[in-house]
Structure formats: C-alpha cells, structure tokens
Design an enzyme around this catalytic site. Structure first.
Site, PDB file in Angstrom:
ATOM      1  N   GLY A 199      14.313   1.952  -1.074  1.00  0.00           N
ATOM      2  CA  GLY A 199      14.305   1.209   0.177  1.00  0.00           C
ATOM      3  C   GLY A 199      12.987   0.512   0.435  1.00  0.00           C
ATOM      4  N   THR A 200      12.001   0.792  -0.428  1.00  0.00           N
ATOM      5  CA  THR A 200      10.670   0.238  -0.220  1.00  0.00           C
ATOM      6  C   THR A 200      10.591  -1.233  -0.620  1.00  0.00           C
ATOM      7  OG1 THR A 200      10.172   1.107  -2.393  1.00  0.00           O
ATOM      8  CG2 THR A 200       9.517   2.441  -0.514  1.00  0.00           C
ATOM      9  N   ALA A 209       3.439   0.068  -5.491  1.00  0.00           N
ATOM     10  CA  ALA A 209       3.074  -1.354  -5.554  1.00  0.00           C
ATOM     11  C   ALA A 209       1.815  -1.527  -6.395  1.00  0.00           C
ATOM     12  CB  ALA A 209       2.871  -1.915  -4.154  1.00  0.00           C
ATOM     13  N   LEU A 246       2.314  -7.880  -0.182  1.00  0.00           N
ATOM     14  CA  LEU A 246       3.037  -8.612  -1.222  1.00  0.00           C
ATOM     15  C   LEU A 246       4.235  -9.369  -0.656  1.00  0.00           C
ATOM     16  CD1 LEU A 246       3.002  -5.852  -3.974  1.00  0.00           C
ATOM     17  CD2 LEU A 246       1.616  -7.927  -3.928  1.00  0.00           C
ATOM     18  N   GLN A 305       8.929  -1.849   6.448  1.00  0.00           N
ATOM     19  CA  GLN A 305       8.366  -0.517   6.202  1.00  0.00           C
ATOM     20  C   GLN A 305       7.564  -0.029   7.402  1.00  0.00           C
ATOM     21  OE1 GLN A 305       7.725   1.548   2.847  1.00  0.00           O
ATOM     22  NE2 GLN A 305       7.059  -0.156   1.609  1.00  0.00           N
ATOM     23  N   GLU A 326       3.352   4.821   3.971  1.00  0.00           N
ATOM     24  CA  GLU A 326       3.005   6.011   4.734  1.00  0.00           C
ATOM     25  C   GLU A 326       2.027   5.760   5.870  1.00  0.00           C
ATOM     26  OE1 GLU A 326       2.691   7.806   0.795  1.00  0.00           O
ATOM     27  OE2 GLU A 326       3.640   9.558   1.660  1.00  0.00           O
TER      28      GLU A 326
END
Lengths: 743, 178
Positions: free
Chosen positions: A471-472, A514, A635, A643, A710
């Site tokens: 889901g990121t 990433a 990005l 997120q 996070e």
C-alpha cells in the site's frame, strides 16, 4: 523540455487499475488446482498443557484429510536457530505444533485440513481437546518491580545511550519541574487482509508459497531452516499485500501450517486465519512510561528523564526503541533514559507502525506540553527554545533537518497564533475547543538491496526486485525512478516485485524501502544505461562517440550529450539497430558508510490538532489536523500525501480508540474483532492537511529520500491528547482517551 | 495447582456434515452453477468456488465491509448471507463494475484521488459507493462520510474515498439536473 522527469511529481498509482477492479491478486487468491483448505484451532487457555487431542473423531469425517498437532507433526528442525527469522528478538522463537505446552491464549494447537473450507471449519469446530490449566499472569501492573534490561535484542534495537550530564541533580535544581506517568494498552495491527498462505505443491517436494508477508526472502529462509528445504525447493511470492504495518515482518504461523500440510499431504493447501486469530500474531506492547523534565529560567530544558517498561512473552525478549528519541529531539545536556521488559503469559509483541517511537513519542510529547504549561510557555515556543541542531545521543550533526520549517509552515497553515494558552478558554458550536501539537523523529535508513533491469528491442523496460507492495506505492515510485533514469515514459516501464526468484531486497519495513530498493533500481538502470551507450557508440555514425557515461543523459526516449542536446540518438533505434533482442544489467546498492559515518540521519515531523469536546457527553471530535513532514525528497506527491494522511488517522486511532483489552481472569483478549477493537471510520476523519518540507540530502542516499511510512504517525497522538487538555483542562495520561475519562 | 479443562464426548459419534448440492447464481450477468454445502456464505462461494476473488474477506462477521457486493442493486455484506439464499438474485461484484482497461466512473475516481493504498478494502468501498449512488441518498460530504462508514480502511485512505465518491455523486446529480 523533458517529459520523462517523473520523480517528485504525482502520477496515479501504476497498480491502481488492478486494485480498483479486483484483479490484483493477494495471497489467498491464487486458485491452484486440487486445493485443500486448512483451518487453525486455537487454545482457549493461556497457560498449561494439552492432555489429549481427539483427532480420530474428526479424521473419520469424509473429506477431512488430516489433523495436524504436536501429536503427529514429523520431526522438524531441532535448534532454535532454524526458527529464527531475520528480525527475531532474543530468546526462543515460538514453534507451532511442537509440544503440548501452552504458553499464550489463542496459541495455535491444531490444523484441520479438508477438501473444502466449509468442511475444515466444521471439523475444526468439532475437534475435542482436553487441557490442564495452570495459573497465568497477563497483567503488566503486577510486574512493575520485575522489569529487566534486555540483552542484545533484535536487529535494529539500540539500547538507550548512557546518561549524560547530571540528570538527577539538574531535575531537582530546575526552576520548573514536571513528572508524570503515561500508559497505553496493547494495540493490534489489524491489516484488512487476513493472514493467508496458499501453498502450491509442485511435486517432488517442491512448493511455491503465496504468502502474506512483508519479506518474501525472510519467509523463504525460515521455511528452508524449519523444513530442511533446499534453495530450489521453495519459492515465496507476494505481489500484493493487503496491509502490513509490521504484522508481516516475521513469518507467521499461517505459512508454517500451510507448508507443513502441503509437504505432508503432497497437495496444495490454503490456510487463512480468522480475524480473531489475527490477535494472536503480535502487537504493539502494553507500555508504561515515566517522564521527568525540568526547565531553566529561560525556558530551556535543564533535565530530561524518560523510562519505559513494556510486556513481552515468556519465550522471547521483544525489544523496540522507545526512549532513545527523547535524547535527540530536543537540546538538553542532562538526560537519563531507561528501558525495561517484563515477561507475561502472552504472545511476543511485534513491530507495529513506528514501533517504539509511536509509544515513546506519546510520553515525550505530552510531557513537553505539561512542561510548557508548568513553565508558562506556549508549547510551540517552548519547542523552538529547545531546538536540537545536533543529535546529542551520538554527538553528530544531522545530515539534514528542517523541523524548524515544519513548525513554521505547520503553525501558519493551522492558525496556531489564534490559540489562547489558557485551558478551557476556547469555544465553538457550544463545545469546548482545544488545540495541541506534537512532533517526532524517525530513522532514515538504507539497507542492502539488489535489482535487475532489462530492456527489450521495442524499448520496454522491465525492472525486478524482490521487495513488497503493501500500500506504500512501491510499484509506482520504482516505476518513476526507473523511467526517469532511462528517460522513458511511465507506460514504457514495468516494475515487478515480491518473488524470491528476483534479486534480493530487504524486508519491507522501517520506512527504508524507497531509499534501499529505490537506489538499487537506479543503479541497475544506470548499469543498463552504460550498456546502451556502448551499443550506441558501436554504430558507425554515432554522434556519441567518445562520450563518457557521465557526459550523456537519457531524456524523452533519447540518449544525448548533456552539453549538446542535438547530439542525440533515439533509444529504440539503438536497440533495434544493434540486433540484440534484450539487454540486461544487475546491480545492488549499499549505504555509503564513509559518507554517512559523521552524521545522524533522520526524518522529522510536527502535527497540529484541533478538537471539539462536548462537555456534557465527554465526546471528542477531531476537527482539523495539519501534519508537516521533513523527509528529504518526496518521490510521488500523491502517494506520499496518502501515506501521511493514513499516518494521521493511525495517530487519531491511537489517541482516541485503539486498545486490545485483556481479560486477566482468562488471559485472553476480549475485543478481538472489528466490532470491538475500534479503528477510525470515514465519519471520524477530520480535515487533514499534509505539508512536505523539502530537504536536499545527498548523504542519506543518492536519491535523497528518507522514507515517510512511519514518521507521519508521530506527534499526532500527542497533539490530540494535548488538544484535549487544552479544551478541557483534564490531562489524560492513559490512552486511548475515551469519553469516560473526561466525565 | 493445575485444573483440568476436559471436553464432553459426543454421544452417537461426531455428527456428519451436511451434503453439498448445486446452487445456481447469477453473477455479473452470467449464470454459474456451483456445488456448495448449504452453509457456504455468498462470500466464500464467490471467492473459493466462482474464483471471483475481487470480493474480499476481512472479518467474516459483517464488521468490516470488505466483502460488500450488490444484490439486486443493493449493497450487502456477502459474508453475512448464504449463497443458497440468492438463486433468484442478480449479484454484482467488483469484477462486474469495470475492468482495468475499462474502469467505471467510480473506479477511475478512486484511482485519480488515490482513494486506497493496499487496495484490499477497495472493491468493498467501491461496491458500497455504487450502492450509495443507487440509493440516491448521499448529497453532502457529511452524508457520504456517514453512509460509507460501514467500510473500514486500515490504511486510512478515507480522505481520498470521500473525494472520489463526492466527485461521482456531484457529477451524477449535475447530469440528472441537466
């Protein structure tokens, strides 16, 4: 103008059409032929022993294939080492179906396998098991005096730094002081997808496990160790994960069960946990914290002490970094940090979104609010007076840190200047209004990763790395990086992930994907680019003859000289003229230790929250949140925003709703379902603004990204708790803040 | 100080499971005959027997909404109903709303507004939103938020979900107005 600069823009997710049409396949959705179904039976007691499993009764049912339990599981690996996954904490990992001993409630004790799911479930419900119960202890309160300092801990665990200055004396002598205890109960990840494994029996002892995991290689190594499988005997695949949040970092017992049954029955098997069983696979631990702070007359911190105690299982010492952040977020010369564990008859806790930091941040940032009030300072002004320009834990400068800009931009967007300091001083719509803030810090980490890039004669680029998509936005950002590196449109690039047949990538966690996989993807595409340049230069009339790789660039489907854009060749022409059907390159990426060793590398954020509290009913409504994040380069604006919005919602859940409640009489979680373990729903969501403060940072990694999965959760929970105090004058120090605590 | 926890033996042996039988379902305009035990939920029939895995299982208790499908145009939790109860019904799943190459307006709006992350609750969200449109009840943001609150999203994509649904609701009402 370049149309192939993709990084930093906000294209739609490349996997979006699959996800919205139900055609993205998750682990339980591979319909292999001749599939059998396994259903897990869980222990109703927290401690004791299985005396008898009356398996023959249900084995006799037509269509039931086998009942697996400690009675009949074949000899598996003997040493703990074989069961330890990449991030296993210290101690002995839980071995499913290994012995009759029960060490936690809901421990899986049997797997019933049948021709259909309905039959497996039916037979599992009928399976009689006799137990001997022993007295258990599940209450952390009883262990306050029995905390112990853990040993080495798991990968990534850092014991708190030793005390600096004279924290006890400085606290006693401080102008203003605060001391308070903070607590939160257990919380469970609860991704929407249930843990599922579809194990395809390929014959000759070979299997493919379609498993819900955040690390296909971690699962593969675990299966090889436990079942004695060779490298070619097991392939693990996860192309789409229905949410992880840490629950899939370690191999779960669902994959053990599925593989056990497939190998024994020589048949494909699917095992799916129930939502109730999703509360037996790890959690954010119940945590008690004590914070003491003192200030000097000028509002600077004179002393800061932070101690945390949390639960772990009897068999593993699960560790997380809870208090360390308190030694680096603010400037303070007298600091003491402490960290202890206590053993209970529960399953081992497990990393859950911003593990450690999310817990410690509540203690630190609510304490900062309390300290600001004690010192008579605005909470934002108090933080600015204690801004840390160096990481005092390690005595190094930050590679980049724009937290000050986060404070400024966040406060401006939120309208912090309209806040009046006095609690209960603001009202609207007949309700008390409160405004609060909190900030946080998270690691910017890069781990070793590998990737492969292939380009076909028609100019289509495929890049592979065995990372994950939970889901990121991994598919999308890797596609952007690859496309930009070789100057292609997004449609000309396919990124493939989640397969142990691909180059190895680390577990997807810690906000490092990433940075880690992204750099490997860039390196693989650069390596491929060098090969393309050489091919181009082989052509007789090449305008690029003699050019070095750093003198050319890939833009708009062309390869051209950086300093003379007219000296260009079309990529596809080069490939087609070469006669090659495909070019490929492998590469990997590791952190540049020499460059990084002098720096502390972190992302930062701040959250501002507004709440309305109905004084008669005690109900709390979060009305607005502004989250400002400094995490290097972003990005993809669209997926990054999502997120952060999701992180804010997690912070809201932690502040006001989430708690897994243990019935200590039975040693069992009693609200182990979605009706009673509350997570935020659409109607709970306030207006949320996400601000990204750009940081240029070529120290963290060549892409300059720090990761955002996070950090965005930090600060939010404390900001809401502080807003509730500002609204009501009541300081609630045990989360979640339910209405009864305000009445 | 251990205490026995002993099960009660079955009298007359373990009861046999109920036999399976053919069940005719009309799914996405096609008629499928599946061999099912009578206690097979519509959700399991779709996923495990019809291999339409777009409909998701998140709780199997009607608490999360991931299994939402449309039955005769109305949204229901397919985990809370048995397949045998729907032989005369028109069942629409996410696969019946659009394909990756030909997305429905709601599906496209979900992509454009990034109204999902992991994507697991998404088919249920979209079927629920389609039901909401069919009901013609949602007009304001507050109504959409309330009426979409039976569909949980752990990634927290609610802002995008609201924006996506609102875009299509607004478009449909302006089309009706015109």
């Amino acid at each position: 103008m370049s149309q192939t600069n993709h990084i930093g823009k906000g294209p739609n997710r490349v996997d979006g059409p699959l996800k919205v049409s139900g055609t993205a396949h998750y682990s339980g959705e591979f319909n292999v032929p001749n599939l059998a179904y396994g259903y897990v039976v869980s222990s109703p007691i927290a401690k004791g022993k299985i005396v008898a499993i009356h398996a023959d009764e249900v084995r006799a049912l037509p269509g039931v294939l086998e009942v697996f339990s400690h009675d009949n599981v074949p000899h598996l690996a003997w040493f703990d080492k074989s069961y330890k996954d990449q991030i296993a904490p210290g101690g002995s990992p839980f071995r499913p179906l290994h012995e009759p001993d029960i060490t936690f409630n809901q421990q899986p004790v049997a797997l019933v396998v049948a021709d259909t799911f309905e039959l497996a479930r039916y037979a599992a419900a009928l399976l009689r098991i006799d137990y001997e119960q022993e007295a258990h202890e599940t209450n952390l309160e009883t262990k306050r005096a029995e905390g112990f300092v853990p040993g080495k801990g798991k990968t990534g665990f850092q014991p708190p730094p030793p005390p600096r200055g004279n924290p006890d004396k400085a606290w006693v002598n401080a102008t203003h002081q605060m001391e308070a205890e903070y607590a939160h109960g257990a919380q469970h990840h609860n991704p929407m997808e249930l843990f599922t494994t579809t194990v395809e029996w390929r014959g000759d002892g070979q299997i493919t496990a379609y498993d819900k995991t955040q690390g296909v290689f971690n699962v593969k190594n675990y299966l090889m160790g436990v079942f004695g499988l060779g490298k070619d005997d097991v392939r693990v695949v996860n192309q789409f994960m229905g949410g992880g949040f840490g629950s899939g970092l370690r191999p779960q017992y669902s994959v053990f069960m599925g593989v056990l049954a497939a190998l024994e029955l020589k048949r494909s098997v699917r095992v799916t946990l129930t939502r109730q069983q999703m509360f037996s696979i790890g959690h954010r631990p119940n945590t008690l914290q004590v914070v003491k702070m003192g200030t000097n007359p000028d509002g600077t911190l004179a002393a800061l002490q932070h101690h945390a105690l949390h639960e772990t299982s009897q068999f593993e010492d699960y560790t997380e970094n809870i208090v360390n952040w308190s030694g680096m977020l603010y400037q303070c010369d007298n600091v003491k940090l402490g960290y202890e564990l206590a053993k209970l008859d529960i399953y081992s806790p497990q990393d859950m979104r911003a593990p450690g930091a999310a817990s410690g941040n509540v203690g630190l940032e609510v304490a900062m609010d309390e300290m600001a009030y004690a010192a008579g300072l605005d909470p934002l002004e108090f933080r600015l007076r204690n801004y840390a320009d160096r990481d005092q834990n390690v005595d190094k400068p930050f590679s980049s840190k724009k937290l000050r800009e986060c404070y400024q931009q966040g406060a401006a967007k939120f309208g912090w200047e309209k806040r009046t300091q006095e609690p209960r001083s603001m009202r609207a719509n007949g309700k008390l209004v409160g405004m609060g803030m909190g900030g946080g810090v998270w690691d910017a980490t890069q781990n070793k990763s590998a990737a492969k890039a292939l380009i076909s004669a028609d100019g289509h680029l495929t890049v592979r790395s065995g990372t994950g998509e939970n889901g990121t936005g991994t598919y999308t950002i890797m596609t952007q990086i690859a496309a930009e590196t070789l100057g292609l449109p997004l449609e000309a690039v396919t990124f493939e992930l989640g397969d142990t047949d691909q180059p190895e990538a680390p577990i997807q966690g810690g906000s490092w994907t990433a940075a880690s996989v992204g750099t490997a993807v860039k390196n693989a595409c650069d390596a491929l680019g060098e090969k393309i340049l050489k091919l181009a230069q082989k052509q007789d009339d090449s305008p690029l003859k003699g050019a070095k790789f750093d003198e050319v660039e890939f833009v708009n489907g062309q390869l051209r000289l950086r300093l003379d854009h007219d000296q260009a060749v079309v990529l596809r022409d080069v490939l087609q003229a070469s006669g090659e059907t495909q070019l490929e390159a492998d590469s990997s990426a590791t952190p540049n230790m020499a460059k990084q060793q002098g720096y502390s590398m972190h992302s930062h954020n701040v959250a501002f929250a507004e709440v309305e509290v109905d004084e008669d009913l005690g109900t709390i409504k979060v009305t607005r949140v502004v989250s400002a994040v400094a995490a290097g380069r972003i990005l993809n604006q669209k997926t990054a925003r999502s997120q952060v919005l999701g992180s804010v919602i997690w912070g809201l859940g932690m502040a006001l709703m989430e708690e897994t409640i243990m019935d200590h009489k039975f040693g069992r979680y009693v609200n182990h379902n979605f009706a009673e373990y509350h997570i935020p729903v659409n109607a709970d969501i306030p207006h949320i603004d996400a601000i990204f403060v750009h940081e240029d940072d070529d120290i963290v990694n060549p892409l300059g990204v720090k990761g955002i999965g996070e950090v965005g959760m930090l600060g939010v929970t404390a900001a809401i708790a502080n807003a509730v105090f500002h609204a009501t004058g009541k300081r609630v120090r045990d989360l979640p803040i339910m209405l009864d605590k305000l009445l | 100080m251990s205490q026995p926890l002993t099960s009660t033996p079955y009298t007359g042996g373990v009861p046999a499971p109920v036999p399976t039988g053919p069940v005719r379902l009309h799914i996405n305009g096609e008629t499928r005959t599946l061999q099912l035990a009578p206690w097979t939920s519509l959700l399991d029939a779709l996923r495990e027997y019809a291999h339409l895995t777009g409909t998701k299982k998140g709780c199997d208790h009607g608490q999360c909404g991931a299994c939402t499908v449309l039955v005769n145009g109305l949204r229901i939790n397919s985990c809370l109903t048995l397949a045998v109860m729907h032989e005369d019904d028109d069942i629409t799943t996410i696969e019946g709303l659009g394909t990756p190459e030909n997305l429905s307006p709601l599906q496209q709006a979900f992509v454009d507004h990034d109204a999902f992350q992991c994507g697991y609750c998404t088919p249920g969200q979209i079927c629920s939103a389609q039901g909401l449109l069919n009901e013609g009840r949602a007009h304001s943001e507050a109504e959409i938020k309330e009426l979409m609150s039976g569909n949980l999203c752990r990634c927290g994509a609610y802002v995008g979900i609201l924006d996506a649904v609102k875009e299509v609701v607004d478009k449909e009402s302006s089309d009706v107005g015109a």
